[in-house]
Design a protein around this motif. Structure first.
Motif, short mmCIF file in Angstrom:
data_model
loop_
_atom_site.label_atom_id
_atom_site.label_comp_id
_atom_site.label_asym_id
_atom_site.label_seq_id
_atom_site.Cartn_x
_atom_site.Cartn_y
_atom_site.Cartn_z
N ALA A 24 0.83 -1.21 0.00
CA ALA A 24 0.00 0.00 0.00
C ALA A 24 0.87 1.25 0.00
CB ALA A 24 -0.93 -0.02 1.21
N LEU A 46 -7.18 4.57 5.06
CA LEU A 46 -7.48 3.23 4.51
C LEU A 46 -6.33 2.27 4.79
CD1 LEU A 46 -9.19 4.00 1.08
CD2 LEU A 46 -10.26 3.12 3.14
N THR A 47 -5.07 2.77 4.71
CA THR A 47 -3.92 1.92 5.01
C THR A 47 -4.03 1.37 6.43
OG1 THR A 47 -2.64 3.41 3.64
CG2 THR A 47 -1.41 1.81 4.89
N ARG A 100 -6.76 0.99 8.16
CA ARG A 100 -7.86 0.01 8.25
C ARG A 100 -7.45 -1.32 7.62
NH1 ARG A 100 -13.36 3.27 6.66
NH2 ARG A 100 -13.24 4.88 8.27
N ILE A 101 -6.70 -1.25 6.51
CA ILE A 101 -6.25 -2.50 5.87
C ILE A 101 -5.35 -3.26 6.84
CG2 ILE A 101 -4.76 -3.42 4.04
CD1 ILE A 101 -5.83 -1.29 2.19
N GLU A 111 -7.37 -4.89 9.50
CA GLU A 111 -8.22 -5.97 9.02
C GLU A 111 -7.40 -7.17 8.52
OE1 GLU A 111 -11.77 -7.56 8.68
OE2 GLU A 111 -11.67 -5.41 9.12
N PHE A 112 -6.32 -6.88 7.80
CA PHE A 112 -5.56 -7.96 7.15
C PHE A 112 -4.25 -8.26 7.87
CE2 PHE A 112 -8.32 -6.22 3.94
CZ PHE A 112 -8.76 -7.31 3.23
N LEU A 132 -5.55 -8.42 -1.02
CA LEU A 132 -6.81 -7.84 -1.51
C LEU A 132 -7.25 -8.56 -2.78
CD1 LEU A 132 -6.22 -4.00 -1.13
CD2 LEU A 132 -7.15 -5.57 0.52
N THR A 133 -7.76 -9.75 -2.62
CA THR A 133 -8.10 -10.52 -3.82
C THR A 133 -9.49 -11.12 -3.72
OG1 THR A 133 -7.04 -12.40 -2.81
CG2 THR A 133 -5.75 -11.19 -4.43
N GLU A 134 -10.32 -10.60 -2.81
CA GLU A 134 -11.63 -11.25 -2.65
C GLU A 134 -12.62 -10.84 -3.73
OE1 GLU A 134 -13.20 -11.11 1.33
OE2 GLU A 134 -11.19 -11.42 2.15
N LEU A 135 -12.42 -9.67 -4.31
CA LEU A 135 -13.36 -9.20 -5.32
C LEU A 135 -12.82 -9.49 -6.71
CD1 LEU A 135 -14.17 -5.73 -3.79
CD2 LEU A 135 -15.73 -7.64 -3.96
N HIS A 136 -13.49 -10.31 -7.44
CA HIS A 136 -13.09 -10.57 -8.83
C HIS A 136 -14.25 -11.24 -9.54
CE1 HIS A 136 -12.73 -14.81 -7.81
NE2 HIS A 136 -12.20 -14.39 -6.69
N ASP A 137 -14.11 -11.43 -10.86
CA ASP A 137 -15.16 -12.11 -11.61
C ASP A 137 -14.66 -13.45 -12.10
OD1 ASP A 137 -17.58 -10.52 -11.81
OD2 ASP A 137 -16.17 -8.99 -12.45
#
Lengths: 216, 490
Positions: A148, A195-196, A198-199, A202-203, A211-216
């Motif tokens: 980050a 945000l850093t 919070r990241i 959280e992580f 950060l790989t939970e959102l994808h298609d």
């Protein structure tokens, strides 16, 4: 200021801008980022001050002071606070590859700056490709940095490059726009700082590979 | 007259200050609705002035309203009203202490209003960057891991993308300095024979388009969009999808008008065709295999921005008028359907398409507005998107871009099939026991007819979307004037 001294001063500021950016990409270590960002901010402020002295413009000298406060002191401090206790993450490409990429990007910066010759051939116009190169280095940091903090530094380098282009090509955009831009950049950096944090909460780290939970 | 331009900005500032300073529950609840209403009323008032032949300015010409401004400001207000009113939280769920969220919503509306009111490329840039700033924490509002991830990507990609646009604007300014008349004002830049260097304008135009296209969600710079729009609270998604993308595209339209006058339409047309076709293609492919309602809606926004980009590439009064109307129709329909998706999430506990079955029989109060809004989005007549899409295709054939539009129509069909199939599954699909989310299994004989929120904003938004295609008179005049503003010379 004599023309020769002016040309030398502009060249010196541009050289420091470029050097600090090269070292940022090369070193990558979190500890090195703070002094290098300060140095870059200082070089940018000096550049504005030199332009102000040459043009005899009080407005530019005031802007130089503003740049000094924000970019040489304020933003690097936010940076060092958000990177406390972080280990430098290994970038996606190794140092040798980064340096070759930078050499290539510098060449690209000079090639794409060709249309700017319409602005004349003074020392300021000759230094514009340095600003473009800074923007490209910033992108390199953004794309290859997995951390980050590295992305934050990349964003700041892009902004410094854009400011350098603005001052060198036109003596700076209108003051009201300049103030708006500075305020926006400051707020973006503060948001990224929050945000850093919070990241990290959280992580557990600011490694963006998580950060790989959102994808298609 | 200038007071009308300052009114929406001042009202938003006051409301924001009130929310932060007073900390009243009712103000927190209604601040977004009030701000949207003020923006809408100002937009309509400015519209009547502009139609009367006036061009109001304020603050030494920093703010200025032509027909395009009036239309965009009204659109911001109308879509904002749909999203904030429709997304009103249940009474009692807002507290006096939760003031940050409403304050940011109001600031977001302020930034969008400033973007369309500014007669200055630099101020426009500052306002668009401010939309990223105000929405960053709104996207991350739910504070989950996924919301955090979405917010990070959104801020980095959004601000870096827009930073490219700043470089372009700086170069355009340098070109005007070299030509002897430093300016960033639209009016000044639209004057003929400015003597700008074509090479510099070309570079500036490419960079500015690239930057604003990131914010407008055009492929291939769209990767933040599905994450941000699916993770944000429903009303924020509605505002971002419905009108923020259009405001960013408004920036592209203004820059296109300036650069076309200097270097001809070739460069911008080529870039917009590439971005438009890629957006429609990518959106279609991903809508087909989408599993989440909100992500599907996000890809549908990319598809519609692609259509608008193609219309801008075609150019001319018919295509530009249709593109503006398309922005309004898409904004109203998309914010409505996002509002419904928020209610679905609140009631059903999921937005996974597989988890939503037989809504029509179980919860008609949610299924009916969902179906109506999706029909509007799909471009079914009488909804306006049908007419605008036809107009854009016709204009494309008239102006020798038939092959582009033929390809686009083929790609749009893919997206149409995907959206229709998923919507059909949610509304009419048979509920299977194993797909029912645990905990929400109900006896099959209870039918939930509640709308789970205000009905009027959805009726109004979809009603306008249904009739605006037939509206003539002052409305058609406004669109015609707005297209002329972009067509050079005002």
């Amino acid at each position: 200021m004599s023309d020769q001294l002016f040309a030398q001063a502009i060249g010196m500021c541009a050289a420091v801008l470029l050097l600090s950016a090269v070292l940022l990409v090369w070193r990558r270590a979190q500890a090195a980022a703070l002094p290098l960002m300060s140095l870059q901010g200082l070089a940018l402020a000096s550049l504005v001050a030199v332009l102000g002295i040459q043009a005899g413009s009080r407005e530019l000298l005031e802007l130089a002071a503003l740049v000094l406060v924000f970019k040489a002191v304020g933003l690097p401090l936010v940076l060092v606070r958000s990177s406390q206790g972080e280990q430098g993450g290994a970038p996606l490409i190794n140092t040798a590859t980064s340096l070759i990429a930078m050499a290539g990007l510098t060449a690209v910066a000079y090639v794409v700056s060709a249309p700017l010759s319409a602005l004349g051939s003074g020392p300021t116009v000759q230094a514009i490709p340095v600003g473009i190169a800074l923007v490209l280095y910033g992108f390199l940091l953004l794309v290859t940095g997995r951390h980050a903090i590295v992305q934050l530094v990349g964003f700041l380098v892009i902004d410094n490059g854009t400011s350098a282009v603005a001052f060198l090509s036109s003596g700076g955009v209108p003051v009201i726009v300049e103030l708006g831009v500075v305020l926006d950049v400051l707020l973006v950096i503060l948001i990224l700082y929050v945000l850093t944090g919070r990241i990290r909460d959280e992580f557990g780290a600011t490694d963006l590979d998580d950060l790989t939970e959102l994808h298609d | 007259m200038g007071v009308l331009l300052i009114a929406p900005l001042a009202a938003c500032l006051l409301l924001g200050a009130g929310v932060v300073g007073l900390r009243r529950t009712w103000l927190n609840r209604y601040a977004g609705v009030l701000a949207s209403a003020v923006v809408l009323v100002s937009g309509l008032a400015i519209t009547t002035q502009v139609l009367g032949g006036a061009t109001p300015t304020a603050l030494d010409g920093l703010l200025r309203a032509d027909a395009l401004t009036a239309f965009m400001l009204s659109a911001v207000g109308a879509v904002g009203l749909t999203a904030t009113w429709g997304g009103l939280a249940a009474p009692g769920s807002t507290s006096a202490r939760a003031y940050a969220y409403p304050a940011l919503i109001v600031a977001f509306l302020l930034a969008m209003s400033l973007a369309v009111l500014a007669d200055n490329l630099g101020i426009l840039w500052v306002a668009i960057e401010a939309t990223t700033i105000t929405t960053a924490f709104l996207v991350g509002h739910h504070r989950t891991r996924t919301a955090l991830e979405a917010a990070w990507k959104y801020v980095i990609l959004g601000s870096v993308g827009v930073a490219i646009a700043l470089l372009g604007i700086v170069l355009l300014y340098a070109a005007t300095v070299a030509a002897g008349g430093p300016t960033l004002s639209w009016v000044a830049l639209m004057r003929p024979n400015l003597g700008l260097d074509p090479g510099m304008v070309k570079m500036a135009a490419g960079l500015t388009l690239l930057g604003f296209a990131t914010k407008a969600g055009l492929a291939p710079m769209h990767s933040w969009l599905p994450d941000a729009h699916s993770q944000a609270p429903a009303e924020v998604s509605g505002l971002m999808s419905g009108v923020l993308l259009s405001v960013a595209f408004y920036g592209i339209l203004r820059v296109q008008a300036v650069t076309d006058a200097v270097i001809g339409p070739g460069l911008m047309r080529g870039l917009l065709v590439a971005g438009g076709l890629l957006s429609v293609a990518e959106a279609g492919a991903l809508i087909l295999r989408q599993r989440d309602l909100k992500r599907m809606l996000a890809y549908s926004s990319i598809e519609h921005m692609g259509v608008i980009a193609l219309a801008a590439a075609v150019g001319g009064p018919l295509a530009i008028g249709a593109a503006l109307l398309h922005m309004l129709g898409h904004g109203l329909a998309k914010s409505s359907v996002f509002v419904v998706s928020g209610r679905i999430l609140a009631v059903e506990g999921t937005t996974q398409i597989a988890g939503l079955r037989a809504l029509m029989t179980r919860r008609p109060g949610l299924a009916v507005p969902l179906l109506a809004a999706m029909a509007a989005l799909l471009g079914m007549p009488p909804f306006v998107l049908f007419f605008t899409e036809v107009a854009i295709v016709v204009a494309g054939f008239q102006r020798g871009m038939g092959w582009v539009l033929t390809v686009a129509v083929g790609l749009l069909l893919v997206a149409f099939i995907g959206l229709a199939r998923h919507t059909g599954d949610m509304a009419f699909g048979a509920a299977t026991v194993d797909e029912e989310p645990t905990g929400s299994v109900e006896p099959s004989d209870t039918v939930d007819r509640s709308w789970h929120g205000p009905r009027l904003p959805l009726f109004a938004a979809l009603g306008v979307t249904a009739v605006v295609g037939f509206a003539a008179g002052p409305f058609a005049d406004l669109l015609g004037q707005a297209a002329r503003v972009l067509g050079g010379g005002q």
